[in-house]
Design a protein around this motif. Structure first.
Motif, PDB file in Angstrom:
ATOM      1  N   VAL A 401       1.006  -1.298   0.190  1.00  0.00           N
ATOM      2  CA  VAL A 401       0.168   0.035   0.147  1.00  0.00           C
ATOM      3  C   VAL A 401       0.883   1.266  -0.053  1.00  0.00           C
ATOM      4  N   ARG A 402       0.626   2.209  -0.988  1.00  0.00           N
ATOM      5  CA  ARG A 402       1.186   3.532  -0.922  1.00  0.00           C
ATOM      6  C   ARG A 402       0.456   4.279  -0.030  1.00  0.00           C
ATOM      7  N   GLU A 403       0.721   4.378   1.289  1.00  0.00           N
ATOM      8  CA  GLU A 403      -0.220   5.054   2.319  1.00  0.00           C
ATOM      9  C   GLU A 403      -0.038   6.524   2.510  1.00  0.00           C
ATOM     10  N   PRO A 404      -0.699   7.490   2.348  1.00  0.00           N
ATOM     11  CA  PRO A 404      -0.321   9.032   2.121  1.00  0.00           C
ATOM     12  C   PRO A 404      -0.014   9.367   3.542  1.00  0.00           C
ATOM     13  N   SER A 405      -0.271   8.786   4.731  1.00  0.00           N
ATOM     14  CA  SER A 405       0.039   9.319   6.146  1.00  0.00           C
ATOM     15  C   SER A 405       1.570   9.123   6.310  1.00  0.00           C
ATOM     16  N   PHE A 406       1.933   7.937   5.755  1.00  0.00           N
ATOM     17  CA  PHE A 406       3.287   7.288   5.848  1.00  0.00           C
ATOM     18  C   PHE A 406       4.435   8.287   4.883  1.00  0.00           C
TER      19      PHE A 406
END
Length: 440
Positions: A401-406
């Motif tokens: 997952v390309r997680e925006p928070s990270f």
């Protein structure tokens, strides 16, 4: 038994194998490396600090009250969700991914299901797409309300905290009536949705829209012109377009710097190309700009919800292929958790073949052709992408997952180094990080 001398990542051999001990470079090591360190202080903000969104640790190096170096330390909420999906069927994967960014579960589910459907080469019914859009925009509102409430509390506006969670309850009540759960619903499934809307909920959504519009106006009256709010947010946590692009920042943080990048417009999905709405931008690149972007995005979400209700035509909410639809012709029980008695009677009473098919579909799942895809949705925090790989089996081979928070959390040092320590709270909050997504 041997032991290495590296102070940061030491290891030793034992009868059980090699054991690594990883430590951070805190005060002792900094003091030893730099003879001027006696003039500096290293402060741990978090991971229990209420203003670091649960389990984020900020290591701040200070000279007086000025931050000279900032480091983010993550991993305190690690759940292994991506790896867990590889040990479950494709449909069961939704129950894991929904728990990543727990403030926007519908986006997690939809992004994952879009990837599975792309691998399967199927199109979901129009009504399912419309309901996905409706639920995502309601979820965007509830997520932004949490950001507004918690940021207000952190900057001294406890009234905003009460207001934000009060309105969020209305959205969660709608979610509970529609899906059976307030959060982490696993309602979006590969091929469509778990079930259709219950009777009477459309009228309740219609009633919610003007109510919410009035409340957003109240928030602006409370905060936008308020001197303390402006002093704590204007020219604080500055990050321009160049910095955003260099760090891969997306969502409201990027749009607050002036770039109108929104996947709903640039790379439409779920029929978003047929909806009329504006991509909200500001040019300030600071905390105040991110506040204005999120406030006005809630207004745009209400416009999209209205259009979705108008477009809601009768029809199925799950693909017709009984080898994919899971469970086939599902009817939930009154508690929203299990199968209804009518559904059990139907499955048990039709035929032995129907019972076997239902059993195998639920326990083994359906097969997905080999391949890999990347799909992305515009979550409340930015681009939420799913890279899913299939080896032709009944469960994913890989899910990443390309997680925006990270990704967005990378911007924290660039925003706060050289600023007063008080600005660290506002700057970090303006990124809106959800640690369930960061650590997943």
């Amino acid at each position: 038994m041997t032991q290495t001398s590296d102070p940061y990542a030491g290891s030793r051999e034992t009868t059980e194998g090699r054991i690594y001990t990883v430590t951070g470079g805190d005060w002792d090591s900094i003091h030893a490396e730099d003879p001027l360190a006696s003039e500096r202080i290293v402060v741990n903000m978090g991971p229990q600090h209420p203003s670091t969104h649960g389990v984020l640790r900020l290591v701040l190096e200070l000279e007086g009250e000025t931050i000279t170096e900032a480091r983010t330390v993550i991993g305190y909420l690690h759940t292994g969700i991506e790896k867990n999906t590889e040990y479950r069927t494709w449909t069961q994967g939704t129950t894991f991914v929904t728990r990543m960014d727990y403030l926007s579960p519908i986006f997690n589910e939809t992004g994952y299901c879009l990837a599975v459907e792309k691998l399967l080469g199927i199109e979901v019914p129009e009504r399912a797409n419309t309901l996905r859009v409706l639920l995502m925009e309601l979820n965007r509102i509830s997520s932004h309300l949490v950001w507004l409430a918690t940021t207000g509390m952190e900057l001294g506006s406890t009234t905003m905290m009460i207001y934000g969670f009060r309105e969020r309850e209305h959205v969660l009540d709608l979610f509970e009536e529609i899906t059976g759960l307030r959060m982490n619903m696993a309602f979006v499934r590969p091929g469509g949705l778990a079930q259709d809307l219950p009777v009477g909920v459309v009228e309740k959504i219609h009633e919610f829209i003007p109510y919410m519009r009035d409340k957003i106006n109240d928030y602006e009256k409370l905060l936008t012109g308020q001197p303390v709010w402006k002093a704590r947010t204007k020219n604080v946590g500055f990050l321009d377009v160049t910095g955003c692009l260099a760090l891969g920042i997306t969502g409201p943080v990027l749009r607050s710097a002036g770039l109108p990048w929104d996947l709903r417009k640039q790379m439409p999905y779920c029929g978003y190309e047929d909806y009329e709405f504006d991509v909200i931008t500001e040019t300030t690149g600071d905390v105040f700009g991110r506040y204005l972007v999120r406030i006005n995005e809630m207004r745009e979400s209400l416009k999209i919800v209205e259009q979705a209700l108008d477009r809601l035509a009768p029809g199925p909410v799950m693909v017709g292929d009984k080898k994919i639809a899971w469970p086939a012709q599902l009817a939930l029980g009154a508690d929203g958790m299990g199968n209804s008695l009518e559904h059990v009677r139907q499955i048990m009473g039709q035929s032995m073949e129907a019972l076997i098919h239902h059993f195998k579909l639920v326990t083994e799942g359906f097969r997905v052709p080999s391949g890999q895809v990347y799909t992305a949705v515009e979550s409340p925090r930015g681009e939420l992408g799913f890279h899913v790989v299939s080896d032709g089996g009944t469960r994913p081979y890989r899910v990443h997952v390309r997680e925006p928070s990270f990704i967005n959390l990378q911007a924290f040092p660039a925003m706060v180094e050289g600023a007063p320590i008080a600005d660290a709270i506002a700057s970090g909050a303006s990124l809106d990080p959800v640690m369930g997504g960061v650590d997943r």
